[in-house]
Design a protein around this motif. Structure first.
Motif, PDB file in Angstrom:
ATOM      1  N   GLY A  57       0.757  -1.146   0.007  1.00 54.41           N
ATOM      2  CA  GLY A  57       0.094  -0.070   0.079  1.00 54.41           C
ATOM      3  C   GLY A  57       0.905   1.315  -0.093  1.00 54.41           C
ATOM      4  N   LYS A  58       1.897   1.308   0.845  1.00 51.98           N
ATOM      5  CA  LYS A  58       2.853   2.426   0.843  1.00 51.98           C
ATOM      6  C   LYS A  58       3.568   2.566  -0.658  1.00 51.98           C
ATOM      7  CE  LYS A  58       3.671   2.912   5.611  1.00 51.98           C
ATOM      8  NZ  LYS A  58       4.631   2.745   6.876  1.00 51.98           N
ATOM      9  N   THR A  59       3.869   1.483  -1.107  1.00 57.01           N
ATOM     10  CA  THR A  59       4.645   1.616  -2.255  1.00 57.01           C
ATOM     11  C   THR A  59       3.736   2.138  -3.628  1.00 57.01           C
ATOM     12  OG1 THR A  59       6.138  -0.232  -1.713  1.00 57.01           O
ATOM     13  CG2 THR A  59       5.906   0.113  -4.049  1.00 57.01           C
ATOM     14  N   LEU A  60       2.386   1.561  -3.378  1.00 57.25           N
ATOM     15  CA  LEU A  60       1.482   1.888  -4.353  1.00 57.25           C
ATOM     16  C   LEU A  60       1.197   3.520  -4.198  1.00 57.25           C
ATOM     17  CD1 LEU A  60      -0.979  -0.858  -4.846  1.00 57.25           C
ATOM     18  CD2 LEU A  60       0.838  -0.109  -6.385  1.00 57.25           C
ATOM     19  N   ALA A  61       1.156   4.101  -3.024  1.00 56.50           N
ATOM     20  CA  ALA A  61       0.962   5.510  -2.504  1.00 56.50           C
ATOM     21  C   ALA A  61       1.916   6.538  -3.243  1.00 56.50           C
ATOM     22  CB  ALA A  61       0.750   5.671  -1.105  1.00 56.50           C
ATOM     23  N   ALA A  62       3.257   5.790  -2.902  1.00 51.94           N
ATOM     24  CA  ALA A  62       4.685   6.532  -3.405  1.00 51.94           C
ATOM     25  C   ALA A  62       4.470   6.718  -4.886  1.00 51.94           C
ATOM     26  CB  ALA A  62       5.669   5.882  -2.996  1.00 51.94           C
TER      27      ALA A  62
END
Length: 127
Positions: A57-62
């Motif tokens: 999720g954090k990777t997709l947000a970045a």
């Protein structure tokens, strides 16, 4: 992997039930229960999946923040006339005009004028 985990924990759980229900069926050195081991393995697998989902999720947000920085329009100069086009329409050796305060749409070489460029001014994901 899930099949192997299910098979291993099920075998440990069923063996532990058999030892608990029929202790005299097995010799004394083999009478061990593995309920806690089966439960802990399942807990660790679930924790790993939770951490993986959180990291994804954090990777997709970045990635979304980086894509938001992308410029979609450029000012193409053709015969001293400015024409707004999509960045995908630009070709090799096209001349692009970048006005003060605009984001630079593509890599290139400055052929006229001079300027200072702040590479991190609009980049929230770079910080």
């Amino acid at each position: 992997m899930d099949v192997l985990i299910a098979l291993g924990t099920s075998a440990a759980f069923i063996y532990s039930i058999l030892v608990s229900v029929y202790p005299s069926f097995l010799p004394l050195p083999a009478q061990h229960v593995y309920f806690e081991a089966a439960i802990m393995i399942l807990d660790f697998v679930n924790l790993g999946q939770l951490l993986e989902l959180r990291a994804r999720g954090k990777t997709l947000a970045a990635i979304d923040r980086l894509l938001a920085l992308q410029v979609s329009q450029a000012t193409l100069v053709v015969d001293d006339i400015d024409k707004t086009v999509g960045v995908g329409e630009l070709q090799l050796n096209d001349i692009v005009r970048v006005k003060p305060g605009e984001k630079i749409p593509i890599d290139g070489v400055i052929i006229h004028g001079q300027s200072a460029i702040d590479q991190t001014a609009h980049c929230q994901a770079c910080r």
